[in-house]
Design a protein around this motif. Structure first.
Motif, PDB file in Angstrom:
ATOM      1  N   GLN B  41       0.647  -1.525  -0.336  1.00 40.78           N
ATOM      2  CA  GLN B  41      -0.044   0.069  -0.052  1.00 40.78           C
ATOM      3  C   GLN B  41       0.843   1.715   0.218  1.00 40.78           C
ATOM      4  OE1 GLN B  41      -1.994  -0.747   3.291  1.00 40.78           O
ATOM      5  NE2 GLN B  41      -3.742  -1.953   2.839  1.00 40.78           N
ATOM      6  N   SER B  42       1.964   1.452  -0.177  1.00 41.29           N
ATOM      7  CA  SER B  42       2.859   1.944  -0.309  1.00 41.29           C
ATOM      8  C   SER B  42       2.923   3.018   0.549  1.00 41.29           C
ATOM      9  CB  SER B  42       3.223   3.294  -1.574  1.00 41.29           C
ATOM     10  OG  SER B  42       1.563   2.834  -2.381  1.00 41.29           O
ATOM     11  N   PRO B 212     -14.169  -5.030   8.807  1.00 39.26           N
ATOM     12  CA  PRO B 212     -13.608  -3.822  10.131  1.00 39.26           C
ATOM     13  C   PRO B 212     -14.913  -3.028   9.759  1.00 39.26           C
ATOM     14  CG  PRO B 212     -11.720  -5.063   8.908  1.00 39.26           C
ATOM     15  CD  PRO B 212     -12.412  -6.125   8.817  1.00 39.26           C
ATOM     16  N   GLN B 213     -15.157  -2.670   8.292  1.00 42.02           N
ATOM     17  CA  GLN B 213     -15.723  -1.510   7.367  1.00 42.02           C
ATOM     18  C   GLN B 213     -17.629  -2.237   7.928  1.00 42.02           C
ATOM     19  OE1 GLN B 213     -13.587  -3.073   6.203  1.00 42.02           O
ATOM     20  NE2 GLN B 213     -12.048  -1.334   5.733  1.00 42.02           N
ATOM     21  N   PHE B 278      -7.529  -8.209  -3.419  1.00 42.16           N
ATOM     22  CA  PHE B 278      -9.342  -7.931  -3.749  1.00 42.16           C
ATOM     23  C   PHE B 278      -9.668  -8.136  -2.244  1.00 42.16           C
ATOM     24  CE2 PHE B 278      -8.154 -12.042  -6.097  1.00 42.16           C
ATOM     25  CZ  PHE B 278      -8.290 -11.589  -7.400  1.00 42.16           C
ATOM     26  N   PRO B 279     -11.382  -6.957  -2.600  1.00 45.15           N
ATOM     27  CA  PRO B 279     -12.024  -6.393  -1.541  1.00 45.15           C
ATOM     28  C   PRO B 279     -13.256  -7.926  -1.412  1.00 45.15           C
ATOM     29  CG  PRO B 279     -12.894  -5.706  -4.211  1.00 45.15           C
ATOM     30  CD  PRO B 279     -11.498  -6.468  -4.355  1.00 45.15           C
ATOM     31  N   ARG B 280     -13.517  -7.569  -0.208  1.00 44.57           N
ATOM     32  CA  ARG B 280     -14.508  -8.630   0.420  1.00 44.57           C
ATOM     33  C   ARG B 280     -15.379  -8.531  -0.497  1.00 44.57           C
ATOM     34  NH1 ARG B 280     -16.094  -5.082   4.354  1.00 44.57           N
ATOM     35  NH2 ARG B 280     -13.457  -5.056   5.596  1.00 44.57           N
TER      36      ARG B 280
ATOM     37  N   PRO C  20     -16.071   2.247  11.698  1.00 45.75           N
ATOM     38  CA  PRO C  20     -15.504   2.673  10.832  1.00 45.75           C
ATOM     39  C   PRO C  20     -15.531   2.296   9.080  1.00 45.75           C
ATOM     40  CG  PRO C  20     -14.715   0.306  12.217  1.00 45.75           C
ATOM     41  CD  PRO C  20     -15.536   1.062  12.617  1.00 45.75           C
ATOM     42  N   GLY C 125     -12.112   0.727  -0.469  1.00 47.50           N
ATOM     43  CA  GLY C 125     -11.612   0.878   1.131  1.00 47.50           C
ATOM     44  C   GLY C 125     -13.155  -0.154   1.552  1.00 47.50           C
ATOM     45  N   SER C 126     -14.061   0.779   1.872  1.00 47.76           N
ATOM     46  CA  SER C 126     -14.747   0.341   2.257  1.00 47.76           C
ATOM     47  C   SER C 126     -16.078  -1.517   2.154  1.00 47.76           C
ATOM     48  CB  SER C 126     -16.902   0.848   2.572  1.00 47.76           C
ATOM     49  OG  SER C 126     -16.623   1.322   1.552  1.00 47.76           O
ATOM     50  N   MET C 127     -15.135  -1.913   0.898  1.00 46.14           N
ATOM     51  CA  MET C 127     -15.309  -3.744   1.026  1.00 46.14           C
ATOM     52  C   MET C 127     -13.872  -3.806   1.307  1.00 46.14           C
ATOM     53  SD  MET C 127     -16.737  -2.775  -2.762  1.00 46.14           S
ATOM     54  CE  MET C 127     -18.237  -2.452  -3.006  1.00 46.14           C
ATOM     55  N   GLY C 128     -12.833  -3.278   2.011  1.00 46.46           N
ATOM     56  CA  GLY C 128     -11.586  -3.939   2.857  1.00 46.46           C
ATOM     57  C   GLY C 128     -10.380  -4.459   1.730  1.00 46.46           C
ATOM     58  N   LEU C 129     -10.645  -2.856   0.289  1.00 46.78           N
ATOM     59  CA  LEU C 129      -8.888  -3.867  -0.268  1.00 46.78           C
ATOM     60  C   LEU C 129      -8.488  -2.332   0.010  1.00 46.78           C
ATOM     61  CD1 LEU C 129      -7.952  -4.771  -2.868  1.00 46.78           C
ATOM     62  CD2 LEU C 129      -9.160  -3.188  -4.416  1.00 46.78           C
ATOM     63  N   GLY C 130      -6.961  -3.109   1.020  1.00 48.57           N
ATOM     64  CA  GLY C 130      -6.311  -2.049   1.306  1.00 48.57           C
ATOM     65  C   GLY C 130      -6.013  -0.862   0.535  1.00 48.57           C
ATOM     66  N   PRO C 131      -5.391  -1.727  -0.624  1.00 48.32           N
ATOM     67  CA  PRO C 131      -4.049  -0.694  -1.282  1.00 48.32           C
ATOM     68  C   PRO C 131      -4.784   0.962  -1.913  1.00 48.32           C
ATOM     69  CG  PRO C 131      -3.890  -3.164  -1.784  1.00 48.32           C
ATOM     70  CD  PRO C 131      -4.644  -2.973  -0.917  1.00 48.32           C
ATOM     71  N   GLN C 134      -5.102   3.583  -0.386  1.00 50.32           N
ATOM     72  CA  GLN C 134      -3.929   4.417   0.845  1.00 50.32           C
ATOM     73  C   GLN C 134      -2.977   5.185  -0.266  1.00 50.32           C
ATOM     74  OE1 GLN C 134      -2.796   4.252   3.809  1.00 50.32           O
ATOM     75  NE2 GLN C 134      -4.033   2.497   4.514  1.00 50.32           N
ATOM     76  N   TRP C 135      -3.261   4.174  -1.326  1.00 48.27           N
ATOM     77  CA  TRP C 135      -2.513   4.934  -3.174  1.00 48.27           C
ATOM     78  C   TRP C 135      -3.631   6.698  -2.811  1.00 48.27           C
ATOM     79  CZ3 TRP C 135      -2.827   0.461  -6.541  1.00 48.27           C
ATOM     80  CH2 TRP C 135      -1.848  -0.592  -6.338  1.00 48.27           C
ATOM     81  N   ARG C 187      -0.301   6.630 -11.521  1.00 49.54           N
ATOM     82  CA  ARG C 187      -0.593   5.776 -10.715  1.00 49.54           C
ATOM     83  C   ARG C 187      -2.367   5.309 -10.938  1.00 49.54           C
ATOM     84  NH1 ARG C 187       0.407   3.516  -5.672  1.00 49.54           N
ATOM     85  NH2 ARG C 187       2.654   4.269  -6.269  1.00 49.54           N
ATOM     86  N   LEU C 194      -6.870  -2.873 -10.475  1.00 50.14           N
ATOM     87  CA  LEU C 194      -7.292  -2.852  -9.033  1.00 50.14           C
ATOM     88  C   LEU C 194      -8.350  -3.511  -8.802  1.00 50.14           C
ATOM     89  CD1 LEU C 194      -5.393  -4.904  -7.058  1.00 50.14           C
ATOM     90  CD2 LEU C 194      -5.069  -2.956  -5.993  1.00 50.14           C
TER      91      LEU C 194
END
Lengths: 192, 313, 375
Positions: B41-42, B212-213, B278-280, C20, C125-131, C134-135, C187, C194
């Motif tokens: 995630q840099s 978590p969300q 992958f998202p959830r 969150p 992000g609300s679905m749990g994909l982190g990168p 953050q980018w 980017r 992704l």
């Protein structure tokens, strides 16, 4: 050169409000963009403004209706525009205007356990409220910016103005409040 | 049952040492995962020893929350489940303390222990009375039953081919080079196992329990202090044990500690890297996923195993 | 909607205010059957600071540090609208120098870019994909760096004031902003890969959070929600303000009206904003004043009047209703944030039948922002 669409402002009597709104809506002003209240305390009136938008011809109408402050009651428009429920709920809470037939009247929207007069009214004194309900932190030093105005260039008065005051800020504020007739904003400049 | 009968103090001491080592290694992997995720995630990320500090801090804290007996016992169940499954699985074949209490049929016991920890967690979370925890428990149990299906199918294929229910026997059958690893011997069952392992490790897209969300953060919502620390150590040893189980079943086990560590790490990272991009899933999407492709792969794996056995005889 | 977990009992659940997945300090009170939401009520009030009341007691220039706090990700729209409302009522709007208009538009577009970057990251992000989030936050930070250079502040700029803007562009600002834009553009393909090509995201976003087109006029929706229905409605085109008429851009629309379509609209609006900023940097007049000589800070009195001004924020139509009464303070300012409708009426209307897993991504998709609901 800069245009904001075609904006017209008009006022209407309370009796003709619903008819005029229906008229405007039939005329293409189908969106209720905003519904708001201005408190004209000196006239003893509230002005409720309906801002209607025509999304096709890009026209905007600010339709104002004046109602007396003693009997603040209006018919609801939530049957035409469903989102007006929220506006009416908030106006009811903040100004104490009752909308006949609107759901959620009297249901708290933002405030919780509010006992005082509706807070957005002009005669609600925020300074008095905060002095009555909250206490100053002991040892709090008040820096009143009004003391700088007009004499900042003067080195000595500059240091004088920054001199910490010995008196209790709370008492000073109360004294200010009694003395100042119209200036309800006095001494509050540093609070936020 | 030989090992069980030969209990003595020294042996138990070795086992305790290996449990502590496994927890430490699990926490270290946790730290590495956080670092790796941060790099993806840099970000810079926390130092790799951060989980040790977290656990130590949590163990020094006390709670004043009262929810009931089951609430207190749940982290214990979870940790005991982890330790139980860890002790049953041979990590390094033939090494005292790491060889595990292997006997015929222990595969079934291991699967039971995996369920046991989660069930204890479910009971405890239920008693905490938090709606998020209860939603998470219902999600977790449905997901668990769905990923156990392809896992069991892969296991049946494996057992049918090898002809033993003992993990030790399975490892022995895979000895002699990479080509003998079950992942390559029966790739269909191997894929079913790999996919169900993703569900077991509960990284995204299958982290619907913690989510978590959505339902922050599921069962541990009400937990804090020592209980959370215990759960963190439980999770660490659980992760190591599951990876070790997978290593034994599909990657031919390990003959030395470094080999075991590397293999466990690789298996662990497989779930982490999938999770990073992958998202959830939604709860029902996750259940459907496991009942679709992994299940087909598992069934095909059984067929392949039967075929190979038939051809061999 | 699947009813796999159908039970007869309803679960009562508070989604927020400490959660969150909630976009800010608000909460949604839910009644669930299984995983499906039966009904819900939006609760706000955790963030009420009474901006509108505060402004009634402050001189015009003192109001600017207040209004920018109404929206954290995108404060410039608020500053611009208050400035424009006061200028219109005070009769100096037509005198605002040309260069100030360009810089204002540049600032508004940069703010839109920053806010859109953030919300698009929040979507996955609300679905749990982190990168991706953050980018996106990193990229937004680069835009904030430009803002810092421009105004001295990262979040609340207080840059646009009545009469123009507070400062001229710094030396060499164009080059550095261009560098930031290039970083963002480099980017973006990663994010496409992704996010929009991700099967799990497509599975969770396509067809979820559908808003029927007939609700648009009924509830006066605006912004990406409307544009994702294929309706080209954009304040920048419909009620052109500042230098937008002189820029070359089209209103971005997508079909589908679901979360995926809204994310696509936002993704393309990032590219659009970058394009617009480039156009402005190229066409901007290099010389000239950037601000009128400001009316006296302490004694400027604006005659009695009222006006409604609007601008396109990243979330939709932002509007300010400004009333003055001949003193040196405003009589009334009412902020019309798009979330007032989207976060309360629309969200409550969309809740029945929604899966609880989709709630937080739905709220991000509607871009609900509590500060502008309670002001």
């Amino acid at each position: 050169m800069q245009s904001d669409g075609w904006m017209t402002q008009e006022t209407v009597a309370l009796s003709g409000l619903t008819r005029r709104l229906e008229e405007l809506r039939g005329d293409g002003h189908v969106q209720l963009t905003l519904m708001t209240v201005t408190d004209w305390l000196e006239d003893g009136e509230f002005e409720v403004s309906y801002i209607l938008t025509d999304p096709v011809l890009f026209r905007t109408v600010i339709l104002g209706v004046r109602i007396p402050r003693e009997t603040p009651e209006l018919p609801t428009v939530s049957d035409i525009w469903p989102q007006a429920v929220t506006y009416e709920q908030e106006i009811n809470e903040m100004f104490g205007i009752r909308f006949e037939g609107s759901p959620r009247q009297g249901v708290p929207f933002i405030l919780e356990g509010w006992k005082d007069i509706p807070p957005m009214r002009r005669d609600f004194d925020t300074l008095k409220y905060s002095v009555e309900h909250y206490e100053d932190r002991p040892g709090r030093r008040s820096i009143d910016t009004r003391r700088f105005v007009g004499r900042v260039s003067d080195e000595k008065s500059f240091t004088d103005a920054w001199e910490p005051r010995e008196d209790d800020g709370r008492e000073r504020k109360l004294a200010d409040m009694d003395g100042g007739a119209a200036g309800s904003d006095r001494g509050e400049t540093t609070d936020e | 049952m030989q090992a069980v009968l030969n209990l003595d103090i020294g042996y138990l001491g070795l086992c305790a040492l290996s449990v502590i080592g496994a927890i430490a290694y699990g926490l270290l992997i946790g730290g590495i995962i956080r670092k790796v995720m941060a790099r993806i995630q840099s970000r810079i990320g926390p130092p790799v020893w951060q989980p040790y500090l977290d656990v130590a801090k949590l163990f020094f804290q006390r709670t004043s929350i009262r929810h009931g007996m089951m609430f207190y016992l749940a982290p214990v169940f979870r940790t005991v489940g982890g330790i139980g499954i860890y002790l049953l699985i041979p990590i390094v074949a033939g090494m005292p303390g790491l060889a595990g209490f292997s006997f015929n049929g222990d595969v079934l016991l291991v699967i039971y222990f995996m369920f046991f920890g989660c069930l204890g967690m479910a009971l405890g979370a239920g008693e905490s009375g938090h709606p998020h925890a209860i939603i998470a428990v219902s999600r977790g149990l449905s997901q668990m039953s769905s990923y156990e299906l392809p896992f069991s199918l892969a296991l049946i294929a494996l057992v049918a081919q090898v002809g033993t229910f003992s993990i030790g026997g399975i490892i022995e059958a895979q000895a002699g080079g990479i080509g003998n690893w079950y992942l390559f011997m029966n790739p269909l069952a191997g894929i079913a196992g790999l996919l169900s392992f993703l569900g077991m490790q509960m990284y995204s897209p299958f982290n619907i329990v913690l989510a978590p969300q959505e339902i922050p953060i599921g069962p541990p919502t009400e937990y804090n202090s020592t209980f959370l620390g215990l759960m963190m150590s439980g999770r660490a040893i659980f992760g190591v044990a599951k990876s070790a189980l997978f290593m034994n079943l599909f990657l031919g086990g390990a003959t030395s500690i470094p080999e075991a560590m590397i293999k466990i790490f690789v298996v662990y990272m497989w779930a982490v890297f999938v999770g990073a991009v992958f998202p959830r899933f939604r709860a029902e999407q996750s259940v459907r996923f496991f009942l679709r492709w992994p299940t087909w792969f598992g069934l095909a794996g059984i067929a392949l195993a039967m075929l190979m056995k038939h051809l061999a005889s | 909607m699947s009813n796999d977990y159908d039970v007869t009992k309803e679960t009562h659940l508070w989604f927020g205010p400490q959660h969150p997945g909630v976009t800010g300090n608000m909460s949604v009170e839910l009644w669930l059957k299984g995983d499906t939401i039966q009904r819900g009520i939006t609760h706000v009030g955790y963030l009420h600071r009474g901006f509108e009341k505060l402004m009634e007691r402050r001189t015009f220039i003192q109001s600017f540090p207040i209004v920018c706090r109404i929206c954290v990700p995108e404060p410039d729209t608020n500053e611009y609208l208050l400035a424009k409302g006061l200028e219109q009522l005070g009769g100096i709007y037509d005198d605002v120098p040309e260069k100030a208009r360009w810089i204002r538009t540049l600032t508004l577009e940069m703010a839109r870019l920053a806010a859109t970057l953030m919300v698009l990251g929040g979507q996955v992000g609300s679905m749990g994909l982190g990168p991706v989030p953050q980018w996106m936050m990193t990229l937004r930070d680069y835009v904030l760096d430009s803002f810092e250079e421009l105004s001295g502040h990262r979040i609340y700029h207080m840059y646009i004031v009545y009469g123009g803007v507070r400062r001229d562009l710094p030396e060499g600002f164009e080059g550095r902003l261009e560098k930031t834009l290039q970083t963002i553009e480099e980017r973006l393909p990663w994010i496409d890969r992704l996010m929009f090509e991700n099967d799990v995201f497509r599975k969770r976003a396509i067809g979820i959070g559908y808003v029927p087109p007939e609700w648009v006029d009924e509830m006066s929706l605006s912004g990406p929600i409307v544009r994702a229905m294929g309706i080209p409605r954009d304040v920048r085109k419909d009620y052109p303000y500042e230098v937008y008429p002189e820029l070359d851009f089209d209103v971005i629309t997508e079909e589908g009206s679901d979360m995926f379509a809204r994310a696509r609209v936002r993704r393309r609006e990032i590219a659009q904003s970058i394009n617009l900023i480039r156009q402005m940097l190229a066409d901007m007049p290099k010389d000239g004043p950037f601000c009128l000589k400001l009316p006296s800070l302490m004694h400027w009195r604006i005659p009695k009047g009222q006006t409604y001004v609007r601008a396109e924020a990243s979330r939709g139509e932002f509007g300010y209703f400004v009333v003055t009464d001949g003193t040196d303070k405003v009589r009334r300012v009412n902020v019309r944030g798009p979330s007032y409708v989207h976060g309360v009426s629309l969200l409550e209307r969309m809740l029945p039948g929604t899966n609880i897993s989709d709630l937080s991504s739905l709220m991000v998709s509607l871009q609900t922002c509590p500060p502008e609901i309670e002001r």
